[in-house]
Design a protein around this motif. Structure first.
Motif, PDB file in Angstrom:
ATOM      1  N   PRO A 243       1.803  13.696   1.714  1.00 55.03           N
ATOM      2  CA  PRO A 243       3.224  13.874   1.361  1.00 55.03           C
ATOM      3  C   PRO A 243       3.570  13.117   0.079  1.00 55.03           C
ATOM      4  CG  PRO A 243       2.964  13.197   3.659  1.00 55.03           C
ATOM      5  CD  PRO A 243       1.630  13.030   3.001  1.00 55.03           C
ATOM      6  N   PHE A 244       4.667  13.518  -0.516  1.00 53.55           N
ATOM      7  CA  PHE A 244       5.087  12.889  -1.773  1.00 53.55           C
ATOM      8  C   PHE A 244       5.318  11.389  -1.600  1.00 53.55           C
ATOM      9  CE2 PHE A 244       8.667  11.350  -4.333  1.00 53.55           C
ATOM     10  CZ  PHE A 244       8.127  11.476  -5.603  1.00 53.55           C
ATOM     11  N   VAL A 245       5.935  10.997  -0.482  1.00 48.40           N
ATOM     12  CA  VAL A 245       6.227   9.577  -0.247  1.00 48.40           C
ATOM     13  C   VAL A 245       4.937   8.775  -0.201  1.00 48.40           C
ATOM     14  CG1 VAL A 245       7.308   7.936   1.317  1.00 48.40           C
ATOM     15  CG2 VAL A 245       8.336  10.180   0.975  1.00 48.40           C
ATOM     16  N   THR A 246       3.919   9.327   0.460  1.00 49.47           N
ATOM     17  CA  THR A 246       2.640   8.624   0.555  1.00 49.47           C
ATOM     18  C   THR A 246       1.960   8.541  -0.804  1.00 49.47           C
ATOM     19  OG1 THR A 246       2.428   9.513   2.784  1.00 49.47           O
ATOM     20  CG2 THR A 246       0.462   8.555   1.804  1.00 49.47           C
ATOM     21  N   GLU A 247       2.013   9.621  -1.580  1.00 52.10           N
ATOM     22  CA  GLU A 247       1.430   9.599  -2.918  1.00 52.10           C
ATOM     23  C   GLU A 247       2.136   8.565  -3.810  1.00 52.10           C
ATOM     24  OE1 GLU A 247       1.660  13.569  -4.335  1.00 52.10           O
ATOM     25  OE2 GLU A 247      -0.115  14.254  -3.247  1.00 52.10           O
ATOM     26  N   LEU A 248       3.448   8.453  -3.643  1.00 48.91           N
ATOM     27  CA  LEU A 248       4.187   7.466  -4.422  1.00 48.91           C
ATOM     28  C   LEU A 248       3.768   6.046  -4.046  1.00 48.91           C
ATOM     29  CD1 LEU A 248       6.423   6.785  -6.428  1.00 48.91           C
ATOM     30  CD2 LEU A 248       8.072   6.930  -4.538  1.00 48.91           C
ATOM     31  N   LEU A 249       3.610   5.790  -2.743  1.00 45.09           N
ATOM     32  CA  LEU A 249       3.154   4.469  -2.301  1.00 45.09           C
ATOM     33  C   LEU A 249       1.754   4.176  -2.820  1.00 45.09           C
ATOM     34  CD1 LEU A 249       3.656   1.951  -0.554  1.00 45.09           C
ATOM     35  CD2 LEU A 249       2.651   3.184   1.366  1.00 45.09           C
ATOM     36  N   ILE A 250       0.890   5.174  -2.813  1.00 47.48           N
ATOM     37  CA  ILE A 250      -0.471   4.984  -3.316  1.00 47.48           C
ATOM     38  C   ILE A 250      -0.461   4.699  -4.812  1.00 47.48           C
ATOM     39  CG2 ILE A 250      -2.655   6.183  -3.750  1.00 47.48           C
ATOM     40  CD1 ILE A 250      -2.279   7.584  -1.058  1.00 47.48           C
ATOM     41  N   ALA A 251       0.398   5.409  -5.560  1.00 47.71           N
ATOM     42  CA  ALA A 251       0.492   5.178  -7.010  1.00 47.71           C
ATOM     43  C   ALA A 251       0.961   3.755  -7.307  1.00 47.71           C
ATOM     44  CB  ALA A 251       1.440   6.202  -7.630  1.00 47.71           C
ATOM     45  N   VAL A 252       1.939   3.293  -6.547  1.00 46.39           N
ATOM     46  CA  VAL A 252       2.428   1.920  -6.740  1.00 46.39           C
ATOM     47  C   VAL A 252       1.340   0.918  -6.369  1.00 46.39           C
ATOM     48  CG1 VAL A 252       4.135   0.234  -5.981  1.00 46.39           C
ATOM     49  CG2 VAL A 252       4.823   2.599  -6.391  1.00 46.39           C
ATOM     50  N   SER A 253       0.597   1.211  -5.290  1.00 43.03           N
ATOM     51  CA  SER A 253      -0.455   0.288  -4.864  1.00 43.03           C
ATOM     52  C   SER A 253      -1.556   0.191  -5.913  1.00 43.03           C
ATOM     53  CB  SER A 253      -1.038   0.740  -3.528  1.00 43.03           C
ATOM     54  OG  SER A 253      -1.746   1.965  -3.675  1.00 43.03           O
ATOM     55  N   ARG A 254      -1.875   1.296  -6.569  1.00 45.41           N
ATOM     56  CA  ARG A 254      -2.877   1.251  -7.632  1.00 45.41           C
ATOM     57  C   ARG A 254      -2.409   0.353  -8.771  1.00 45.41           C
ATOM     58  NH1 ARG A 254      -4.185   7.764  -7.833  1.00 45.41           N
ATOM     59  NH2 ARG A 254      -5.642   7.823  -6.056  1.00 45.41           N
ATOM     60  N   TRP A 255      -1.117   0.423  -9.083  1.00 42.85           N
ATOM     61  CA  TRP A 255      -0.586  -0.432 -10.150  1.00 42.85           C
ATOM     62  C   TRP A 255      -0.719  -1.904  -9.757  1.00 42.85           C
ATOM     63  CZ3 TRP A 255       3.407  -3.936 -10.767  1.00 42.85           C
ATOM     64  CH2 TRP A 255       3.765  -4.232 -12.085  1.00 42.85           C
ATOM     65  N   PHE A 256      -0.431  -2.218  -8.502  1.00 44.24           N
ATOM     66  CA  PHE A 256      -0.547  -3.602  -8.043  1.00 44.24           C
ATOM     67  C   PHE A 256      -2.000  -4.056  -8.027  1.00 44.24           C
ATOM     68  CE2 PHE A 256       3.818  -3.278  -6.603  1.00 44.24           C
ATOM     69  CZ  PHE A 256       4.272  -4.580  -6.754  1.00 44.24           C
ATOM     70  N   VAL A 257      -2.915  -3.151  -7.702  1.00 44.79           N
ATOM     71  CA  VAL A 257      -4.335  -3.511  -7.696  1.00 44.79           C
ATOM     72  C   VAL A 257      -4.813  -3.807  -9.109  1.00 44.79           C
ATOM     73  CG1 VAL A 257      -6.659  -2.626  -7.256  1.00 44.79           C
ATOM     74  CG2 VAL A 257      -4.862  -2.293  -5.560  1.00 44.79           C
ATOM     75  N   GLN A 258      -4.341  -3.023 -10.076  1.00 42.90           N
ATOM     76  CA  GLN A 258      -4.748  -3.231 -11.468  1.00 42.90           C
ATOM     77  C   GLN A 258      -4.108  -4.491 -12.063  1.00 42.90           C
ATOM     78  OE1 GLN A 258      -3.785   0.350 -13.554  1.00 42.90           O
ATOM     79  NE2 GLN A 258      -5.378   1.568 -12.581  1.00 42.90           N
ATOM     80  N   PHE A 259      -2.856  -4.764 -11.685  1.00 38.15           N
ATOM     81  CA  PHE A 259      -2.136  -5.908 -12.250  1.00 38.15           C
ATOM     82  C   PHE A 259      -1.561  -6.780 -11.133  1.00 38.15           C
ATOM     83  CE2 PHE A 259      -1.569  -2.157 -14.979  1.00 38.15           C
ATOM     84  CZ  PHE A 259      -2.237  -2.574 -16.126  1.00 38.15           C
ATOM     85  N   PRO A 260      -2.404  -7.424 -10.336  1.00 41.54           N
ATOM     86  CA  PRO A 260      -1.875  -8.238  -9.217  1.00 41.54           C
ATOM     87  C   PRO A 260      -1.067  -9.440  -9.684  1.00 41.54           C
ATOM     88  CG  PRO A 260      -4.234  -8.596  -9.505  1.00 41.54           C
ATOM     89  CD  PRO A 260      -3.870  -7.469 -10.412  1.00 41.54           C
TER      90      PRO A 260
END
Length: 255
Positions: free
Chosen positions: A62-79
């Protein structure tokens, strides 16, 4: 008379109104902070594994899950960004709480703070004028005492200079933002019948009461909004995490 007037002066170190209101705003922000820390942990350590499981099942997320995953990738790259953001929030909160200059210039907050600061200053002038001392001498005493907030003290110093040069009190108060333009006529007329101490004290009390009412109303609105923000964050993470799981279970049961 001078001793009684000095005892009634507002102490800049107490800041009772702001210290009283700060915990009411700080509590929901602390709750929101704990939720964001937990969410950050989920996005860094849980969501990548969750994404891998979903890919193995070849599920359309779902879109909500994809959005959470996109944000999580940003946090993983720039913790480190999360730590920097929280430090900025804490520093900014402390500056707004303890710096009179910041409270004077920050939008919205300045509207409330200026009411209270002007009210304190005008009330102080009214109290001190009851001693019968000349106003320039009174301003010198108060400036030397260090009782005034920094932003008010700077303007009071310029006001004292104007009075020494023979400038009208009402005009100088408005020029240095220690009174509003609508008050100028009232202060000028109060000087003629020697009612200036009473008029300044009443104006100061009125401004302080108005500032207190507005600040409490702002807190009454901000508190539920911050709680609502916490609830929205929890709902967002819950929907993003559990909606694919529900779809997965429905697909398995259909088989």
């Amino acid at each position: 008379m001078l001793f009684r007037s000095l005892k009634r002066l507002p102490d800049r170190r107490s800041a009772s109104q702001w210290v009283e209101l700060a915990p009411r705003l700080l509590y929901p922000f602390l709750v929101l902070g704990v939720l964001l820390i937990n969410t950050t942990f989920v996005m860094i350590f849980i969501v990548p594994k969750f994404e891998k499981i979903m890919l193995e099942f070849k599920m359309k997320l779902p879109f909500v899950t994809e959005l959470l995953i996109a944000v999580s990738r940003w946090f993983v790259q720039f913790p480190w960004m999360a730590v920097v953001l929280w430090l900025l929030v804490l520093v900014g909160f402390n500056i707004l709480l303890f710096s009179s200059r910041a409270k004077w210039h920050v939008p919205l907050l300045s509207w409330v703070y200026r009411l209270h600061a002007r009210g304190q200053f005008l009330r102080m002038l009214g109290l001190m004028l009851q001693t019968g001392r000349p106003l320039p001498e009174i301003l010198d005493w108060v400036l030397e005492s260090g009782l005034l907030p920094t932003v008010i003290a700077a303007r009071a110093g310029r006001l004292a200079t104007d009075l020494e040069q023979g400038q009208p009190l009402a005009e100088s108060l408005v020029r240095h933002e220690l009174a509003t333009a609508p008050m100028q006529g009232l202060i000028a007329s109060a000087q003629k019948p020697q009612n200036l101490p009473w008029a300044l004290e009443e104006l100061g009390e009125s401004l302080m009461r108005r500032g207190t009412r507005i600040s409490y109303r702002i807190v009454m609105v901000a508190f539920p909004l911050s709680i609502l923000a916490c609830a929205c964050l929890v709902a967002f993470v819950a929907v993003a995490m559990f909606q694919p799981l529900v779809s997965m279970l429905e697909g398995m049961s259909g088989r």
